[in-house]
Structure formats: structure tokens, C-alpha cells
Design an enzyme around this catalytic site. Structure first.
Site, short mmCIF file in Angstrom:
data_model
loop_
_atom_site.label_atom_id
_atom_site.label_comp_id
_atom_site.label_asym_id
_atom_site.label_seq_id
_atom_site.Cartn_x
_atom_site.Cartn_y
_atom_site.Cartn_z
N GLY A 111 0.41 -1.23 0.08
CA GLY A 111 -0.15 0.01 -0.39
C GLY A 111 1.19 1.35 -0.35
O GLY A 111 0.52 2.15 -0.50
N GLU A 134 2.72 -7.79 -1.77
CA GLU A 134 1.06 -8.79 -1.16
C GLU A 134 1.08 -10.21 -1.50
O GLU A 134 1.27 -11.34 -0.76
CB GLU A 134 0.55 -8.15 -2.00
CG GLU A 134 -0.32 -7.04 -1.51
CD GLU A 134 0.47 -5.48 -1.83
OE1 GLU A 134 1.51 -5.69 -2.91
OE2 GLU A 134 0.33 -4.37 -1.87
N1 CO8 Z 1 2.24 -3.80 8.93
C1 CO8 Z 1 1.97 -4.35 10.30
N2 CO8 Z 1 3.15 -4.15 11.32
C2 CO8 Z 1 4.44 -4.35 10.23
C3 CO8 Z 1 4.54 -3.66 8.72
C4 CO8 Z 1 3.82 -4.11 7.67
N3 CO8 Z 1 2.64 -3.55 6.97
N4 CO8 Z 1 5.78 -3.69 8.31
C5 CO8 Z 1 6.47 -3.40 9.85
N5 CO8 Z 1 6.09 -3.72 10.71
C6 CO8 Z 1 5.90 -3.69 12.17
C7 CO8 Z 1 6.74 -4.92 12.39
O1 CO8 Z 1 5.85 -6.18 12.79
C8 CO8 Z 1 7.55 -4.72 13.45
O2 CO8 Z 1 6.87 -4.38 14.35
P1 CO8 Z 1 7.08 -4.95 16.09
O3 CO8 Z 1 8.46 -4.09 16.69
O4 CO8 Z 1 6.19 -4.29 16.30
O5 CO8 Z 1 7.59 -6.45 16.12
C9 CO8 Z 1 7.85 -3.32 12.71
O6 CO8 Z 1 7.35 -2.78 12.10
C10 CO8 Z 1 9.03 -3.05 12.50
O7 CO8 Z 1 9.23 -3.45 11.13
P2 CO8 Z 1 10.34 -5.44 11.41
O8 CO8 Z 1 11.31 -5.66 12.74
O9 CO8 Z 1 9.91 -6.12 9.88
O10 CO8 Z 1 12.05 -4.21 10.46
P3 CO8 Z 1 12.77 -5.10 9.81
O11 CO8 Z 1 13.88 -3.81 9.22
O12 CO8 Z 1 13.62 -5.87 9.79
O13 CO8 Z 1 12.02 -4.60 8.46
C11 CO8 Z 1 10.82 -4.99 6.57
C12 CO8 Z 1 11.21 -4.18 7.85
C13 CO8 Z 1 11.16 -5.19 5.23
C14 CO8 Z 1 9.92 -3.74 5.80
C15 CO8 Z 1 9.30 -5.66 7.18
O14 CO8 Z 1 8.52 -5.28 7.78
C16 CO8 Z 1 7.94 -6.08 5.87
O15 CO8 Z 1 8.70 -6.99 5.35
N6 CO8 Z 1 7.04 -5.45 6.94
C17 CO8 Z 1 5.94 -5.93 5.57
C18 CO8 Z 1 5.48 -5.80 4.12
C19 CO8 Z 1 4.75 -5.57 3.47
O16 CO8 Z 1 4.66 -6.99 2.98
N7 CO8 Z 1 4.41 -4.67 2.97
C20 CO8 Z 1 2.78 -5.29 2.04
C21 CO8 Z 1 2.05 -5.45 3.13
S1 CO8 Z 1 0.22 -5.66 2.17
C22 CO8 Z 1 -0.42 -4.68 1.80
O17 CO8 Z 1 -0.13 -3.45 1.36
C23 CO8 Z 1 -1.98 -4.91 1.01
C24 CO8 Z 1 -2.21 -3.47 0.74
C25 CO8 Z 1 -3.68 -3.29 -0.37
C26 CO8 Z 1 -4.00 -3.80 0.59
C27 CO8 Z 1 -5.30 -4.13 0.12
C28 CO8 Z 1 -7.39 -4.89 1.25
C29 CO8 Z 1 -7.16 -6.40 1.41
#
Ligand code: CO8
Length: 257
Positions: A111, A134
Site C-alpha cells: 500500500g 502482497e
Molecule cells: N503491517 C504491520 N506491521 C508492520 C508492517 C506492516 N505492513 N511492516 C512492518 N511492521 C512492523 C513489524 O511487525 C515490526 O513490529 P514489532 O516491532 O512490533 O515487531 C515493526 O514494524 C518493525 O518492522 P521489522 O522488525 O519487520 O523491520 P525490519 O527492518 O526487520 O524489516 C520490512 C522491514 C522488510 C519492511 C518488514 O517489516 C516487512 O517486510 N514488512 C511488511 C511489508 C509488506 O509485506 N507490505 C505489504 C503489506 S500488504 C499491502 O500493503 C496490501 C495493500 C492493499 C490491501 C488491499 C486490501 C485487502
């Protein structure tokens, strides 16, 4: 305006919209998306705002996507509604009658990449990483990423990014036209501001009309877009801008809008 997830400010003609959920890398839950809509409406209605710049709070992320914790509980009906809400809000950004620059300071994933795609111009920090991961979660882009990425980068590159779910760095994003320019992290906001300044030096109605004509043209065929351009070209002359702009050129002075 009370916003839990954004920092909103207006300075020298620029409306700054900073996503502010750094603990979750600025991920978008429903509340954040609805606040984004309110914030854009407020910047749209504020006549002091000529250009909008969207960026993310913190060193790491622009927006790391939709909030996965919130999405993990969704059934099909809620997921569809979530997608439709996101699409509506991003369409508002795309169509707001002021230029919108994305200053991509870090991760722009899912997103977050879709938010950047809805902006008119994307400037990225060298540290930015972009992608639509995604499918790695068993879903597809749902905030019009399938549509906008293919329009911005072409179907082949869009399919490669979306099917692989991979992230690319800012330099690769620039190569495929996903970002306009890559700059050092410490210069990102200054570069965005500089570009906003260049835009603000021009006829505000002309810029507004140009945005609308480009957007409507992309939604239609060439002939229709071209015909719309001629109509809009005529509309420019219904304001005082051409007189001032061309008068200033002929009198060798700077235009005063
Ligand atoms: N949602 C919720 N929490 C998140 C997200 C997210 N997208 N990304 C990061 N966080 C949180 C982590 O859970 C973590 O929380 P905590 O400290 O409590 O464990 C905190 O943020 C820090 O993140 P990381 O520890 O994972 O940080 P890293 O440096 O290790 O990694 C990354 C960074 C690579 C960005 C990793 O966090 C990651 O892969 N995040 C998810 C990215 C992702 O997959 N995004 C796509 C999501 S799907 C989407 O966007 C669909 C949009 C359309 C929706 C349609 C409707 C149905």
C-alpha cells in the site's frame, strides 16, 4: 485538525503530509487511510497550499504497506471494503487539483508503493526500497497497484515486480520509471521542496489544468485526450494567467500570479 497518524503542516505554499506510525513502519490501518482522506481534503481546501508533499516519519519507512496485523483478521467482505476504501482515498490524491510529490524516505511497500504511485511525482532517497510484496502474503495489491504500476512502468515490469513480490532499490526504481529522481537521504526533503518551488513559480491554474488533462487523457484514448486538451487549452484563456504570463515574457519581467 486532530490526526493520530499524520503530521500536517503548511509552510511557504507547501502542504506537508507526514505519515506518523513509525513503530509499525508507518503501515496503513483503516484509521490511517480514513485520516489520509481527511488530510487531503483539508489541504485541497486550503488556498495557502499550492503543492503537497507526502513523506514518512522516521528514518526507515515511507509506508511499509497496509497493516498486516489488521488485515490478518479480515473476511472477504471486509477485505473488499478495505480495498475499496484504499482505492477511493488514493484516487483522491491522484485527482486533487494540486500537484502531489511523494518524498520516499525508506520502505515503500505494498500500500505504501501504491500511495507513491497515486502521487504525481516521486523522488526517492538512495535508501528507499520499493515493491509490491502482497503475493508473499497470499494476497494481491488492493489499492490499485495492479493498475497504476502497469501504467507507470509498463505491464512487463509491473508483472515482474508483482509476481515476484521482490523489493527493488531506488536506483533500479528510477531505471524503470517508478521514481523520477534519486537523491541522498539528507537532501530528500530539500529536493522535494525545490521541485515544489519550481512548480509554484508557474501559473497555478495552468498547472492544475495540466494535471487534470494528463490524468483524464491516461484514462481515455489519444483522440479523446487530445480533444480534451484543446478544450482545456481554451479554458486557460478564460483566466488572467495567459495575459500575465505572456505579458511578463514580452516585458522581460517575472510573472506575478
Ligand atoms: N503491517 C504491520 N506491521 C508492520 C508492517 C506492516 N505492513 N511492516 C512492518 N511492521 C512492523 C513489524 O511487525 C515490526 O513490529 P514489532 O516491532 O512490533 O515487531 C515493526 O514494524 C518493525 O518492522 P521489522 O522488525 O519487520 O523491520 P525490519 O527492518 O526487520 O524489516 C520490512 C522491514 C522488510 C519492511 C518488514 O517489516 C516487512 O517486510 N514488512 C511488511 C511489508 C509488506 O509485506 N507490505 C505489504 C503489506 S500488504 C499491502 O500493503 C496490501 C495493500 C492493499 C490491501 C488491499 C486490501 C485487502
Amino acid at each position: 485538525m486532530e490526526l493520530n497518524n499524520f503530521i500536517l503542516s503548511v509552510e511557504e505554499g507547501i502542504g506537508w503530509l507526514k505519515v506518523n506510525r513509525p513503530k509499525v513502519l508507518n503501515a496503513f490501518n483503516t484509521e490511517t487511510i480514513l485520516e489520509l482522506e481527511k488530510a487531503i481534503e483539508s489541504l485541497e481546501n486550503d488556498s495557502a497550499v499550492k503543492v503537497i508533499i507526502v513523506t514518512g516519519e522516521g528514518e526507515k519507512a515511507f509506508v511499509a504497506g497496509a497493516d498486516i496485523a489488521e488485515m490478518s483478521d479480515m473476511d472477504a467482505v471486509r477485505a473488499r471494503a478495505f480495498s475499496q476504501t484504499g482505492q477511493r482515498v488514493l484516487a483522491k490524491i491522484e485527482n486533487v487539483e494540486k500537484p502531489v510529490i511523494a518524498a520516499i524516505n525508506g520502505f515503500a511497500l505494498g500500500g505504501g508503493c501504491e500511495l507513491a504511485l497515486a502521487c504525481d511525482i516521486r523522488i526517492a532517497s538512495e535508501k528507499a526500497k520499493l515493491g509490491l510484496p502482497e503475493v508473499t502474503l497470499g494476497i494481491i495489491p488492493g489499492f490499485a497497484g495492479t493498475q497504476r504500476l502497469a501504467r507507470v512502468c509498463g505491464a512487463g515490469k509491473a508483472k515482474e515486480l508483482i509476481f515476484s513480490g521482490g523489493m527493488i532499490d531506488a536506483a533500479s526504481a528510477e531505471k524503470i520509471g517508478l521514481v523520477n529522481k534519486v537523491v541522498a537521504p539528507e537532501n530528500l526533503l530539500e529536493e522535494a521542496k525545490k521541485l515544489a518551488g519550481k512548480i509554484m513559480a508557474n501559473g497555478p491554474l495552468a498547472v492544475r489544468i495540466a494535471k487534470t488533462v494528463i490524468n483524464r487523457g491516461l484514462d481515455s484514448n489519444f483522440q479523446t485526450g487530445q480533444a480534451y486538451e484543446a478544450e482545456a487549452f481554451g479554458v486557460c484563456f478564460s483566466s488572467g494567467e495567459p495575459k500575465e504570463g505572456m505579458g511578463a515574457f514580452l516585458e522581460k519581467r517575472k510573472a506575478e500570479w
